[in-house]
Design a protein around this motif. Sequence first.
Motif, mmCIF file in Angstrom:
data_model
loop_
_atom_site.group_PDB
_atom_site.id
_atom_site.type_symbol
_atom_site.label_atom_id
_atom_site.label_comp_id
_atom_site.label_asym_id
_atom_site.label_seq_id
_atom_site.Cartn_x
_atom_site.Cartn_y
_atom_site.Cartn_z
ATOM 1 N N GLY A 94 0.817 -1.211 0.000
ATOM 2 C CA GLY A 94 0.000 0.000 0.000
ATOM 3 C C GLY A 94 0.850 1.260 0.000
ATOM 4 N N ASP A 95 1.883 1.282 0.830
ATOM 5 C CA ASP A 95 2.778 2.443 0.884
ATOM 6 C C ASP A 95 3.504 2.650 -0.446
ATOM 7 O OD1 ASP A 95 2.060 2.943 3.493
ATOM 8 O OD2 ASP A 95 3.797 1.922 4.353
ATOM 9 N N ALA A 96 3.734 1.533 -1.163
ATOM 10 C CA ALA A 96 4.475 1.611 -2.422
ATOM 11 C C ALA A 96 3.720 2.390 -3.496
ATOM 12 C CB ALA A 96 4.802 0.205 -2.934
ATOM 13 N N LEU A 97 2.411 2.569 -3.322
ATOM 14 C CA LEU A 97 1.643 3.360 -4.281
ATOM 15 C C LEU A 97 2.110 4.809 -4.312
ATOM 16 C CD1 LEU A 97 -1.949 1.992 -3.534
ATOM 17 C CD2 LEU A 97 -0.555 1.512 -5.556
ATOM 18 N N HIS A 98 2.731 5.262 -3.220
ATOM 19 C CA HIS A 98 3.167 6.658 -3.121
ATOM 20 C C HIS A 98 4.665 6.787 -2.843
ATOM 21 C CE1 HIS A 98 -1.101 7.633 -3.024
ATOM 22 N NE2 HIS A 98 -1.249 6.750 -2.058
ATOM 23 N N ASP A 99 5.392 5.685 -2.954
ATOM 24 C CA ASP A 99 6.823 5.699 -2.642
ATOM 25 C C ASP A 99 7.550 4.848 -3.674
ATOM 26 O OD1 ASP A 99 9.407 5.090 -1.583
ATOM 27 O OD2 ASP A 99 8.701 5.521 0.445
ATOM 28 N N GLU A 100 8.263 5.499 -4.570
ATOM 29 C CA GLU A 100 8.894 4.782 -5.679
ATOM 30 C C GLU A 100 9.968 3.816 -5.204
ATOM 31 O OE1 GLU A 100 9.735 3.148 -9.170
ATOM 32 O OE2 GLU A 100 8.007 4.424 -8.706
ATOM 33 N N ALA A 101 10.668 4.166 -4.128
ATOM 34 C CA ALA A 101 11.694 3.256 -3.617
ATOM 35 C C ALA A 101 11.065 1.946 -3.147
ATOM 36 C CB ALA A 101 12.463 3.920 -2.472
ATOM 37 N N LEU A 102 9.957 2.046 -2.417
ATOM 38 C CA LEU A 102 9.246 0.842 -2.000
ATOM 39 C C LEU A 102 8.655 0.118 -3.202
ATOM 40 C CD1 LEU A 102 7.277 1.924 1.213
ATOM 41 C CD2 LEU A 102 9.320 0.500 1.073
ATOM 42 N N ALA A 103 8.173 0.875 -4.174
ATOM 43 C CA ALA A 103 7.574 0.256 -5.355
ATOM 44 C C ALA A 103 8.575 -0.632 -6.085
ATOM 45 C CB ALA A 103 7.036 1.335 -6.298
ATOM 46 N N GLY A 104 9.814 -0.189 -6.170
ATOM 47 C CA GLY A 104 10.829 -1.012 -6.825
ATOM 48 C C GLY A 104 11.059 -2.314 -6.101
ATOM 49 N N ALA A 105 11.100 -2.264 -4.770
ATOM 50 C CA ALA A 105 11.280 -3.482 -3.983
ATOM 51 C C ALA A 105 10.083 -4.409 -4.128
ATOM 52 C CB ALA A 105 11.504 -3.131 -2.519
ATOM 53 N N VAL A 106 8.882 -3.847 -4.153
ATOM 54 C CA VAL A 106 7.676 -4.662 -4.311
ATOM 55 C C VAL A 106 7.648 -5.314 -5.689
ATOM 56 C CG1 VAL A 106 5.155 -4.586 -4.481
ATOM 57 C CG2 VAL A 106 6.319 -3.406 -2.608
ATOM 58 N N ARG A 107 8.032 -4.567 -6.729
ATOM 59 C CA ARG A 107 8.062 -5.152 -8.075
ATOM 60 C C ARG A 107 8.990 -6.353 -8.119
ATOM 61 N NH1 ARG A 107 7.748 0.347 -9.818
ATOM 62 N NH2 ARG A 107 10.024 0.513 -9.914
ATOM 63 N N ARG A 108 10.156 -6.226 -7.510
ATOM 64 C CA ARG A 108 11.094 -7.345 -7.492
ATOM 65 C C ARG A 108 10.495 -8.539 -6.769
ATOM 66 N NH1 ARG A 108 13.504 -9.727 -3.862
ATOM 67 N NH2 ARG A 108 13.012 -8.164 -2.289
ATOM 68 N N SER A 109 9.884 -8.275 -5.632
ATOM 69 C CA SER A 109 9.301 -9.359 -4.844
ATOM 70 C C SER A 109 8.173 -10.052 -5.600
ATOM 71 C CB SER A 109 8.780 -8.819 -3.509
ATOM 72 O OG SER A 109 8.179 -9.840 -2.747
ATOM 73 N N VAL A 110 7.312 -9.279 -6.237
ATOM 74 C CA VAL A 110 6.199 -9.869 -6.986
ATOM 75 C C VAL A 110 6.719 -10.719 -8.137
ATOM 76 C CG1 VAL A 110 4.225 -9.347 -8.476
ATOM 77 C CG2 VAL A 110 4.507 -8.136 -6.305
ATOM 78 N N ARG A 111 7.762 -10.252 -8.816
ATOM 79 C CA ARG A 111 8.349 -11.053 -9.895
ATOM 80 C C ARG A 111 8.866 -12.387 -9.355
ATOM 81 N NH1 ARG A 111 10.426 -6.008 -11.793
ATOM 82 N NH2 ARG A 111 12.398 -6.401 -10.698
ATOM 83 N N GLU A 112 9.521 -12.335 -8.191
ATOM 84 C CA GLU A 112 10.062 -13.562 -7.611
ATOM 85 C C GLU A 112 8.942 -14.500 -7.177
ATOM 86 O OE1 GLU A 112 12.697 -12.477 -4.496
ATOM 87 O OE2 GLU A 112 14.279 -11.760 -5.861
ATOM 88 N N ARG A 113 7.902 -13.949 -6.508
ATOM 89 C CA ARG A 113 6.783 -14.783 -6.072
ATOM 90 C C ARG A 113 6.077 -15.393 -7.277
ATOM 91 N NH1 ARG A 113 8.970 -12.885 -2.360
ATOM 92 N NH2 ARG A 113 10.049 -14.835 -2.646
#
Length: 208
Positions: free
Chosen positions: A124-143
């Motif tokens: 949820g926080d990643a919607l407004h934080d690009e640094a978190l968004a990058g980490a979430v994208r990586r995690s989703v790709r791995e999952r």
Amino acid sequence: MAGTQDEGPERVDGRRLRYQHRREELLQAATEHVLQHGLDRLSLRRVAESAGVGHAALLHHFGTRERLVAEIVERVLDRAFTAPELLDGAPAGEPEGGPLRALWRHATTGRGEQYVRLFLAITGDALHDEALAGAVRRSVRERTGMLEAGLVREGCPPQEAGALATLVLGAMRGLVLDRFVTGDAARVDAAFEEFVRGVELRLARSSP
């Protein structure tokens, strides 16, 4: 002099290993703090107190609160929506078994639930934080890749596995969020079971 030169690297390496071990302890203590209280309430002083060290020790190992938060986020994203049974390729035909049910149980109970709750908060926080968004994208790709490999083992054609894995992960995120927010475990668990049966039927039709 030769003996001193031979012993020097061993002393340095031993000291480095001790520092690395202590750093891991501090990172785990900080992660536990965040699992209990959330990222917004992360306090370096409170983490230091819970770990039994001074505030300066945390700054020595991590430099800034932002760097510590980044490492906690990476750890949480790596441990959410994962289960050993999925990696082992457990059979999917049994009503109470199979990798997807194992993943659901892991995500909705005990330590797994703690990590998934924080994963959803970070997302949820990643919607407004690009640094978190990058980490979430990586995690989703791995999952998604992990799920894709598991589905191929269960008989899904490789060319269809990526889309199905994306659907599975997206459905699980939505359902588990519903479960956590509403507390209506029976309703959401029943919905998940219906979803898994649909996936199993699709895999059965795909099997030779």
